[in-house]
Design a protein around this motif. Structure first.
Motif, mmCIF file in Angstrom:
data_model
loop_
_atom_site.group_PDB
_atom_site.id
_atom_site.type_symbol
_atom_site.label_atom_id
_atom_site.label_comp_id
_atom_site.label_asym_id
_atom_site.label_seq_id
_atom_site.Cartn_x
_atom_site.Cartn_y
_atom_site.Cartn_z
ATOM 1 N N ALA A 7 12.752 65.847 53.238
ATOM 2 C CA ALA A 7 11.735 66.165 54.239
ATOM 3 C C ALA A 7 10.686 65.074 54.443
ATOM 4 O O ALA A 7 10.004 65.075 55.467
ATOM 5 N N ASP A 8 10.541 64.174 53.502
ATOM 6 C CA ASP A 8 9.438 63.203 53.616
ATOM 7 C C ASP A 8 9.759 62.123 54.658
ATOM 8 O O ASP A 8 10.884 62.045 55.168
ATOM 9 N N THR B 248 13.373 72.750 52.540
ATOM 10 C CA THR B 248 12.990 71.382 52.914
ATOM 11 C C THR B 248 12.225 70.656 51.802
ATOM 12 O O THR B 248 11.082 70.278 51.963
ATOM 13 N N THR C 277 8.284 74.424 52.260
ATOM 14 C CA THR C 277 7.490 73.231 51.956
ATOM 15 C C THR C 277 6.352 73.032 52.948
ATOM 16 O O THR C 277 5.326 72.446 52.605
ATOM 17 N N GLU C 278 6.495 73.541 54.184
ATOM 18 C CA GLU C 278 5.422 73.336 55.169
ATOM 19 C C GLU C 278 4.067 73.798 54.631
ATOM 20 O O GLU C 278 3.032 73.198 54.929
ATOM 21 N N SER D 141 1.532 71.558 53.021
ATOM 22 C CA SER D 141 0.634 70.807 53.890
ATOM 23 C C SER D 141 -0.472 71.690 54.475
ATOM 24 O O SER D 141 -1.367 71.202 55.162
ATOM 25 N N TRP E 30 9.726 65.500 61.406
ATOM 26 C CA TRP E 30 9.211 66.848 61.147
ATOM 27 C C TRP E 30 7.941 66.854 60.285
ATOM 28 O O TRP E 30 6.896 67.316 60.719
ATOM 29 N N TRP E 31 8.036 66.297 59.069
ATOM 30 C CA TRP E 31 6.898 66.346 58.135
ATOM 31 C C TRP E 31 5.673 65.666 58.748
ATOM 32 O O TRP E 31 4.541 66.070 58.526
ATOM 33 N N THR F 240 2.181 67.639 58.825
ATOM 34 C CA THR F 240 0.962 67.134 58.168
ATOM 35 C C THR F 240 -0.125 66.783 59.184
ATOM 36 O O THR F 240 -1.269 66.567 58.801
ATOM 37 N N CYS G 120 -1.463 64.645 51.260
ATOM 38 C CA CYS G 120 -1.183 64.691 52.700
ATOM 39 C C CYS G 120 -2.135 63.812 53.502
ATOM 40 O O CYS G 120 -1.814 63.423 54.629
ATOM 41 N N ILE H 90 9.533 65.916 48.917
ATOM 42 C CA ILE H 90 8.287 65.222 49.253
ATOM 43 C C ILE H 90 7.913 64.287 48.089
ATOM 44 O O ILE H 90 7.824 64.726 46.939
#
Ligand code: NOJ
Ligand code: CA
Length: 715
Positions: A590-591, A549, A520-521, A524, A320-321, A325, A557, A552
């Motif tokens: 999430a990372d 999420t 958290t999105e 980024s 996902w991350w 990013t 990024c 990180i």
């Protein structure tokens, strides 16, 4: 206990169980239902009116009146008026003190303790009856309108709800712009009087935004008075109704409800008998009281799912991350024009080399999850359609059952099962809700066939059919339809960009997550404001858990995607604290794997922290400044503490009095390093271990944009 009060009394008074709060109700000289609320003798809500304005054109039909023609304007206006001319016909009081056990939650038992006043009102000029039900808890008030089945009121269309909340002064407020489609805004901190002038600043252009007006804000709205009261306005149990906003009138310091319109501009189509959602006023003497309040859950109906054994709090990792990013892509090919759903021969297109959801990569995540004790793996971009999925009002983008050729669903599910790891499905609906409903049964069957028990759904972009809004009655019905259908299939739902939560997870605990705010999105996409996670617990999370999420570890990024120069505005230690601060029964690490491997000692905390709790203790909480919470694991004697602080940093001092007296614990403290700060040195942290008891006092310094996490293992 039920008592019917003498109707001759002009104003009715209701006290909360311990007398902290008092609510007064009366019908004023114009027959307007009116209430006020006070705490310890201080006014919280001054005299405020209640009622509805109905749509005039429909008013005659709606109320089942027979008119010769529309010329009878006065009569039409009268029928559209559900605000004045009321008389009290009965007042019934009762009380409730019960304890119930949520399927998952911040604590294993919740007390529901209130005094209730049910006011029966008649409106003789229209031969109509309505009821207003007030529930007064020691930490706040809930009220709702009830429309009984009756001859002169069967169908009606709402022009606007007119519930007022009159404030007594120019309070501080933590608010976001009113919007019919999204809550993905940065929180503003200002006096109430500054709302109109700051509104345009609060709106950041984003495709699916539909701002609601220059003085309209969203709930949950957090306020603080100059004499130290904390007031929160929200709603509970929003079912078959539009989501409520609040419009502020500076002159009268009064909020009035502002419902989300449908495509025709109407704000609710009702058939009696019908009960509206609850409007809530949570009141506290400090910030902690607001976070500890269970009013939103208590005002929702008990669990309607009989067998809940399949609903499980879940800690997950995911592919996902790397897409967020920009390192990987959701789409299999970059060749947008060759792609038509169901017609594209993907074997003839060239993979772009960046497709994240490929079998080998997914298996690496399954291995990583199994090795580190995670329950599940989320994979996005697994299904056909991502080449042209968004922004073009396409009704039919995804069918939710067609994997890309490099995503071997059979192999992946067998591999996951062999490792004891669950897969989490992803359904991006592209906001084409009819398309989603058409495919829902097949999509859920497909999930069960391949062993998926949970779905992350998403509603990016404008709603299709065009003109409808993410927060309208129709859409609120859509989200709940999906949750109920999912329950039939024993599927848990985590819906992103869906309506803002109002505690429905009590009734349907398979609704284990929602986004409905900047998560958290956004770290980024330029970064969340540094104080963001000190405000969310007071606002977005009043309605229910958020799939924020966290976790990180690499804040830069560009390390994942050279073109992305966004920086996560947090220290690493705070990312750990968020597992406590941002409550959710669904928690992501999430990372990407590499970043966890680079900081294995800090990663230990994410491996250890559970996501279901026996008890929660709010140690300190100031909106916009800091939040520190201790929680006891539901299934052991271990405690965990987490903190998030704003750009000014903060020193937390607290006694561990929540620990069992006489027992020793090993505390592992993950704190910001001496020179840590979110912008200059985010990855500096220290890990210390010491023995503690319930008498120990801890003093922990958090950096700017920092925080800390502690695990307390009973010895
Ligand atoms: C927005 C969601 O919040 C995000 O988590 C997801 O990856 C994208 N939409 C794509 O569906
Ligand atoms: Ca989102």
């Amino acid at each position: 206990m039920i008592a019917v009060a003498a109707l001759t009394a002009k104003a009715q008074t209701l006290s909360s169980p311990d007398g902290t709060l008092t609510m007064r109700f009366k019908v004023d000289d114009n027959g307007r239902p009116t209430y006020n609320l006070s705490m310890d003798g201080k006014t919280v809500v001054a005299d405020s009116h209640l009622g509805f304005q109905l749509v005039r054109e429909n008013a005659n039909k709606a109320a089942d009146f027979e008119y010769k023609s529309f010329a009878d304007k006065q009569k039409i206006e009268q029928v559209a008026d559900m605000m004045t001319g009321f008389k009290v016909t009965a007042v019934t009081t009762s009380s409730c003190d019960e304890t119930w056990a949520p399927v998952w939650g911040e604590e294993s038992e919740i007390r529901n303790h209130y005094n209730e006043m049910l006011v029966d009102l008649s409106q003789p000029m229209n031969e109509r009856n309505i009821r207003i039900r007030f529930r007064l808890f020691d930490d706040g008030l809930g009220f709702r309108y009830e429309f009984p089945s009756q001859k002169k009121l069967t169908y009606f269309v709402i022009e606007e709800e007119k519930s007022q909340f009159a404030m007594t002064a120019d309070h501080m407020a933590w608010w976001i712009a009113g919007d019919y489609d999204t809550q993905e805004y940065e929180w503003q901190t200002s006096r109430l009087s500054q709302i109109p002038e700051l509104m345009s600043k609060a709106v950041t252009p984003n495709s699916s935004q539909t701002p609601a007006g220059e003085s309209v804000v969203q709930t949950s709205l957090q306020m603080k008075t100059d004499d130290g009261l904390y007031i929160n306005l929200h709603e509970a149990a929003c079912v078959n109704f539009p989501t409520m906003h609040l419009e502020y009138d500076k002159a009268s310091k009064t909020f009035v409800s502002h419902l989300t319109p449908d495509a025709q501009g109407c704000k609710g189509r009702v058939q009696t008998p019908y009960d509206t959602p609850w409007r809530t006023v949570i009141v506290g003497r400090n910030g902690k009281d607001i976070l500890a309040s269970r009013i939103t859950l208590n005002l929702n109906e008990p669990c309607k799912i009989e067998d809940t054994s399949w609903i499980k709090p879940t800690k997950y990792v995911g592919v996902w991350w790397e897409m967020i990013t920009g390192k990987s892509s959701w789409a299999y090919t970059d060749d947008l024009f060759s792609v038509k759903l169901g017609e594209t021969d993907y074997s003839k297109t060239n993979p772009n080399g960046r497709h994240g959801a490929n079998t080998k990569h997914v298996k690496d995540y399954i291995d990583f999850a199994a090795r580190n004790g995670f329950d599940a793996v989320l994979v996005e971009g697994w299904n056909e359609g991502w080449e042209d999925w968004f922004g073009h009002q396409k009704d039919y983008v995804f069918d939710f059952v067609s994997p890309y050729p490099d995503f071997d669903v059979k192999q992946i599910s067998e591999y996951a099962a062999s490792k004891g790891v669950k897969m989490i499905m992803h359904h991006e609906t592209s906001s084409s809700t009819q398309n989603y409903e058409r495919h829902l049964d097949k999509a859920y069957d497909f999930m069960k066939k391949w062993g998926y028990d949970a779905v992350k759904s998403g509603y990016v972009g404008d709603i299709i059919p065009y003109g409808e809004h993410h927060y309208s009655q129709t859409l609120n019905n859509h989200y709940l339809y999906c949750v109920k259908k999912a329950a039939e299939h024993h599927i848990m739902v985590n819906a992103h960009e869906a309506t803002r939560p109002t505690g429905l997870c009590r009734t349907y605990p398979n609704l284990i997550g929602n986004e409905s705010a900047r998560g958290t999105e956004y770290e980024s996409f330029g970064g969340n404001p540094v104080d963001h996670t000190t405000i969310l617990p007071f606002t977005r999370q009043i309605g229910g858990p958020m799939d924020y999420t966290p976790g990180i570890f690499e804040m830069d990024c560009s390390k994942l995607c050279p073109e992305n120069n966004s920086k996560v505005r947090s220290t690493l230690a705070r990312q750990l604290g968020l597992y406590l601060v941002m409550y959710s029964p669904l928690q992501m690490a999430a990372d990407v794997i590499e970043n966890y491997m680079a900081y294995e000692d800090a990663f230990q905390f994410i491996k250890d922290v559970p996501c279901d709790w026996q008890r929660s203790v709010y140690l300190e909480a100031e909106p916009g400044d800091y939040v520190t919470i201790a929680r006891k694991d539901k299934h052991s004697e271990n405690w965990f503490v987490g903190s998030s602080v704003d750009e000014n940093g903060h020193t937390s001092t607290f006694r561990l009095e929540f620990l069992t007296p006489g027992k020793e614990y090993e505390a592992t403290i993950y704190a910001d390093g001496k020179n840590a700060s979110w912008d200059k040195n985010p990855q500096s942290y220290t890990i210390t271990k010491r023995k503690v008891t319930s008498k120990s006092v801890l003093r922990i310094k958090s950096a700017s944009g920092g925080g800390f996490a502690i695990s307390l293992r009973q010895l």
